[in-house]
Write a protein that holds these residues in place. Structure first.
Motif, PDB file in Angstrom:
ATOM      1  N   UNK A 129       0.943  -1.186   0.110  1.00 20.55           N
ATOM      2  CA  UNK A 129       0.114  -0.177  -0.224  1.00 20.55           C
ATOM      3  C   UNK A 129       0.850   1.588  -0.076  1.00 20.55           C
ATOM      4  N   UNK A 130       0.228   2.419  -0.051  1.00 22.74           N
ATOM      5  CA  UNK A 130       0.780   3.792  -0.150  1.00 22.74           C
ATOM      6  C   UNK A 130      -0.026   4.613   1.049  1.00 22.74           C
ATOM      7  N   UNK A 131       0.118   4.564   1.946  1.00 23.43           N
ATOM      8  CA  UNK A 131      -0.945   5.944   2.428  1.00 23.43           C
ATOM      9  C   UNK A 131      -0.035   7.770   2.044  1.00 23.43           C
ATOM     10  N   UNK A 132      -0.471   8.393   2.443  1.00 23.85           N
ATOM     11  CA  UNK A 132      -0.706   9.789   1.947  1.00 23.85           C
ATOM     12  C   UNK A 132      -2.196   9.975   3.166  1.00 23.85           C
ATOM     13  N   UNK A 133      -0.225  10.574   4.082  1.00 24.17           N
ATOM     14  CA  UNK A 133      -0.968  11.324   5.530  1.00 24.17           C
ATOM     15  C   UNK A 133      -1.669  12.477   5.613  1.00 24.17           C
ATOM     16  N   UNK A 134      -2.103  13.278   4.020  1.00 19.31           N
ATOM     17  CA  UNK A 134      -2.388  14.223   4.109  1.00 19.31           C
ATOM     18  C   UNK A 134      -2.213  15.255   3.446  1.00 19.31           C
ATOM     19  N   UNK A 135      -2.452  16.743   3.036  1.00 15.39           N
ATOM     20  CA  UNK A 135      -1.845  17.590   1.659  1.00 15.39           C
ATOM     21  C   UNK A 135      -1.403  17.160   0.979  1.00 15.39           C
ATOM     22  N   UNK A 136      -2.164  16.068   0.185  1.00 16.81           N
ATOM     23  CA  UNK A 136      -1.460  15.944  -1.088  1.00 16.81           C
ATOM     24  C   UNK A 136      -1.672  17.220  -2.640  1.00 16.81           C
ATOM     25  N   UNK A 137      -2.562  18.358  -2.337  1.00 16.25           N
ATOM     26  CA  UNK A 137      -2.571  19.239  -3.092  1.00 16.25           C
ATOM     27  C   UNK A 137      -1.757  20.647  -2.327  1.00 16.25           C
ATOM     28  N   UNK A 138      -2.846  21.913  -2.678  1.00 16.22           N
ATOM     29  CA  UNK A 138      -2.237  23.231  -2.132  1.00 16.22           C
ATOM     30  C   UNK A 138      -3.264  24.066  -2.177  1.00 16.22           C
ATOM     31  N   UNK A 139      -4.251  23.381  -1.622  1.00 14.95           N
ATOM     32  CA  UNK A 139      -5.353  25.042  -2.149  1.00 14.95           C
ATOM     33  C   UNK A 139      -6.553  23.729  -2.608  1.00 14.95           C
ATOM     34  N   UNK A 140      -7.485  25.028  -2.453  1.00  9.41           N
ATOM     35  CA  UNK A 140      -9.076  25.022  -3.752  1.00  9.41           C
ATOM     36  C   UNK A 140      -8.188  24.330  -4.921  1.00  9.41           C
ATOM     37  N   UNK A 141      -7.642  23.522  -5.503  1.00 10.94           N
ATOM     38  CA  UNK A 141      -6.793  22.902  -6.423  1.00 10.94           C
ATOM     39  C   UNK A 141      -8.205  22.039  -7.507  1.00 10.94           C
ATOM     40  N   UNK A 142      -7.923  22.948  -7.959  1.00 13.17           N
ATOM     41  CA  UNK A 142      -9.226  22.459  -9.461  1.00 13.17           C
ATOM     42  C   UNK A 142      -8.205  22.150 -10.926  1.00 13.17           C
ATOM     43  N   UNK A 143      -7.266  22.347 -11.003  1.00 10.14           N
ATOM     44  CA  UNK A 143      -6.611  22.281 -12.330  1.00 10.14           C
ATOM     45  C   UNK A 143      -7.136  20.988 -12.849  1.00 10.14           C
ATOM     46  N   UNK A 144      -7.529  20.844 -13.837  1.00 18.53           N
ATOM     47  CA  UNK A 144      -7.107  19.510 -14.425  1.00 18.53           C
ATOM     48  C   UNK A 144      -6.177  18.808 -14.983  1.00 18.53           C
ATOM     49  N   UNK A 145      -5.017  19.827 -15.441  1.00 18.16           N
ATOM     50  CA  UNK A 145      -3.722  19.074 -15.140  1.00 18.16           C
ATOM     51  C   UNK A 145      -3.763  18.620 -14.195  1.00 18.16           C
ATOM     52  N   UNK A 146      -3.459  18.600 -13.082  1.00 20.61           N
ATOM     53  CA  UNK A 146      -3.052  18.367 -11.823  1.00 20.61           C
ATOM     54  C   UNK A 146      -4.164  16.453 -11.520  1.00 20.61           C
ATOM     55  N   UNK A 147      -5.128  17.044 -12.034  1.00 17.48           N
ATOM     56  CA  UNK A 147      -6.112  15.701 -11.722  1.00 17.48           C
ATOM     57  C   UNK A 147      -5.779  14.338 -12.451  1.00 17.48           C
ATOM     58  N   UNK A 148      -5.347  15.042 -13.931  1.00 21.17           N
ATOM     59  CA  UNK A 148      -4.908  13.897 -14.621  1.00 21.17           C
ATOM     60  C   UNK A 148      -3.607  12.993 -14.460  1.00 21.17           C
ATOM     61  N   UNK A 149      -2.868  13.903 -14.022  1.00 27.25           N
ATOM     62  CA  UNK A 149      -1.570  13.867 -13.429  1.00 27.25           C
ATOM     63  C   UNK A 149      -1.508  12.184 -12.106  1.00 27.25           C
ATOM     64  N   UNK A 150      -2.487  12.739 -11.370  1.00 26.17           N
ATOM     65  CA  UNK A 150      -2.972  12.390 -10.469  1.00 26.17           C
ATOM     66  C   UNK A 150      -4.122  10.569 -11.186  1.00 26.17           C
ATOM     67  N   UNK A 151      -4.689  11.224 -11.334  1.00 24.74           N
ATOM     68  CA  UNK A 151      -5.129   9.472 -12.289  1.00 24.74           C
ATOM     69  C   UNK A 151      -4.188   8.974 -12.656  1.00 24.74           C
ATOM     70  N   UNK A 152      -3.149   9.280 -13.235  1.00 23.49           N
ATOM     71  CA  UNK A 152      -2.509   8.626 -14.164  1.00 23.49           C
ATOM     72  C   UNK A 152      -1.458   7.546 -12.731  1.00 23.49           C
ATOM     73  N   UNK A 153      -0.603   7.931 -12.180  1.00 23.49           N
ATOM     74  CA  UNK A 153       0.188   7.635 -10.787  1.00 23.49           C
ATOM     75  C   UNK A 153      -1.013   6.493 -10.620  1.00 23.49           C
ATOM     76  N   UNK A 154      -2.042   7.166 -10.156  1.00 25.22           N
ATOM     77  CA  UNK A 154      -2.692   6.333  -8.731  1.00 25.22           C
ATOM     78  C   UNK A 154      -3.143   4.585 -10.080  1.00 25.22           C
ATOM     79  N   UNK A 155      -3.114   4.602 -11.399  1.00 25.28           N
ATOM     80  CA  UNK A 155      -3.324   3.784 -12.383  1.00 25.28           C
ATOM     81  C   UNK A 155      -2.252   2.608 -12.336  1.00 25.28           C
ATOM     82  N   UNK A 156      -1.512   3.877 -11.719  1.00 22.81           N
ATOM     83  CA  UNK A 156       0.135   2.621 -12.232  1.00 22.81           C
ATOM     84  C   UNK A 156       0.384   1.602 -11.087  1.00 22.81           C
ATOM     85  N   UNK A 157      -0.146   2.255  -9.498  1.00 26.05           N
ATOM     86  CA  UNK A 157       0.092   1.671  -8.357  1.00 26.05           C
ATOM     87  C   UNK A 157      -1.920   0.472  -8.190  1.00 26.05           C
TER      88      UNK A 157
END
Length: 422
Positions: free
Chosen positions: A53-81
């Protein structure tokens, strides 16, 4: 069979650059992408170590982040796991409590994002393996002034209980108070491992009953987050003992470099001395890039010229850094003082003006009040976590303002002095 996971926190994906010193566009781009590259390294580590497992203990983002570029990046990394069969457990901290990405992004079923109500997730393990329960609780709002420990469920009997919490613990100089609790309270909770987040400096507390880890952050964003950064690889052995290994993750490492230039006979010798120190520091840094803040000190005949031509010195040092490779300059500062100046500067209008500034102006009530007023205005415009730069408490504020005033007056005198004595 052992249970293994990677524990990290405070990634602050796509965080805005926090330092005004990043004037170099290439350096700005490097640091701007560093949080993503560090998170990619975290995922790479999970795959290389074949963790559970990977444990992420908070503050994955930096505020009210709504960028779709950030969302796509995160989705790609989570997909790898997900494709590797590695589960991901996420809680929201104070910075990402309001983020829409975590709530709106469709995650695979291997990802668990804990909500504002504490939950315990039982891990499916083969017969004969010790049971594991992972507990988590996210911030409902961006502030949590009270301890959250009492909201967690009791430890699951006979299982290895792992708690994920975003907390300032008892407080830290550079961090506001969030979900405060004591190490002693965590040790008495019955949880075998506490995966914490929020404080950006790594710490590990172990005793016979529990292991409490604040992993720090995987990538620093400015000089106030200097030093090596890492994630924690955790192995819970068959006898339920816990092994914690620090694994480097940062792409760029901020460091402060103090250089005594008292022996530098001329400008070229000074630049050469600083360059050699930079090269030596770079050889000790595990990260791919070194970002250095250079502080010069000592008595030097070049003291006045250094204050006047600090921009030129920075250019010279940046050029030497490019020759070394992957060495960047965040800022160059000097606190150098000149030796006894001699007759040409011992008297005259400039000497008299210097005495007036240093003996009368800097300590006058009107000047002190104006300085404090400017500082209050600037501090009010800073985010809460950055307000410590003016010092902690009234005494710290006075010392900081006195330092700023002294440096400023010395720079003014250096400009007025011009080419004298060079």
């Amino acid at each position: 069979m052992a249970y293994r996971f990677l524990h990290t926190a405070d990634i602050h994906l796509d965080s805005p650059l926090r330092t005004l010193a990043l004037r170099n566009p290439e350096l700005s781009e490097l640091i701007g992408l560093a949080t993503r590259r560090a998170f990619t390294r975290v995922v790479d580590l999970c795959l290389e170590e074949q963790v559970d497992a990977l444990i992420l203990a908070g503050d994955l983002y930096d505020g009210d982040q709504t960028s779709m570029k950030t969302a796509r990046f995160l989705a790609e990394q989570v997909r790898r796991l997900h494709e590797a069969g590695i589960r991901t457990f996420i809680i929201r901290g104070n910075h990402d409590a309001l983020s829409k990405i975590t709530t709106e992004l469709v995650m695979p079923d291997t990802v668990k994002v804990f909500g504002a109500t504490a939950e315990a997730v039982a891990i499916d393990r083969d017969a004969g393996h010790f049971p594991v329960a992972i507990h988590g609780l996210s911030f409902a709002k961006s502030h949590a002034p009270q301890s959250l420990l009492g909201h967690y469920a009791s430890p699951v009997a006979d299982a290895v209980n792992i708690g994920i919490m975003h907390t300032s613990l008892g407080g830290s100089e550079k961090h506001d108070l969030y979900a405060p609790c004591s190490v002693g309270d965590l040790q008495q909770s019955g949880f075998r491992y506490w995966a914490l987040g929020h404080i950006h400096k790594r710490s590990v507390v172990e005793n016979a009953g529990s292991v409490i880890v604040m992993p720090g952050m995987p990538q620093g964003r400015d000089i106030n987050e200097d030093g090596p950064k890492s994630a924690s690889l955790v192995t819970i052995m068959d006898d339920r003992s816990v092994i914690v290994e620090e694994r480097p993750t940062n792409v760029a490492q901020f460091e402060r470099l103090l250089v005594d230039v008292s022996d530098a006979s001329d400008w070229k010798a000074l630049v050469t001395q600083v360059s050699m120190r930079l090269e030596r520091l770079h050889s000790t840094v595990a990260a791919e890039h070194l970002v250095a803040r250079v502080q010069l000190y000592g008595q030097s005949e070049l003291a006045w010229r250094l204050r006047r031509d600090l921009d030129l010195l920075r250019t010279d040092i940046e050029t030497r850094g490019s020759f070394i490779g992957n060495v960047w300059i965040d800022k160059v500062q000097t606190s150098c003082t000149a030796p006894s100046e001699g007759a040409s500067f011992a008297s005259g209008a400039l000497a008299e003006l210097t005495a007036i500034i240093n003996e009368d102006v800097l300590y006058s009530e009107g000047y002190q009040q104006e300085l404090a007023s400017i500082a209050d205005e600037l501090r009010g415009q800073l985010p809460a976590e950055a307000r410590h730069i003016f010092g902690a408490g009234e005494e710290g504020l006075r010392d900081t303002l006195a330092s700023f005033a002294g440096d400023g007056s010395a720079s003014v005198i250096a400009q007025l002095r011009g080419g004298q004595g060079e």
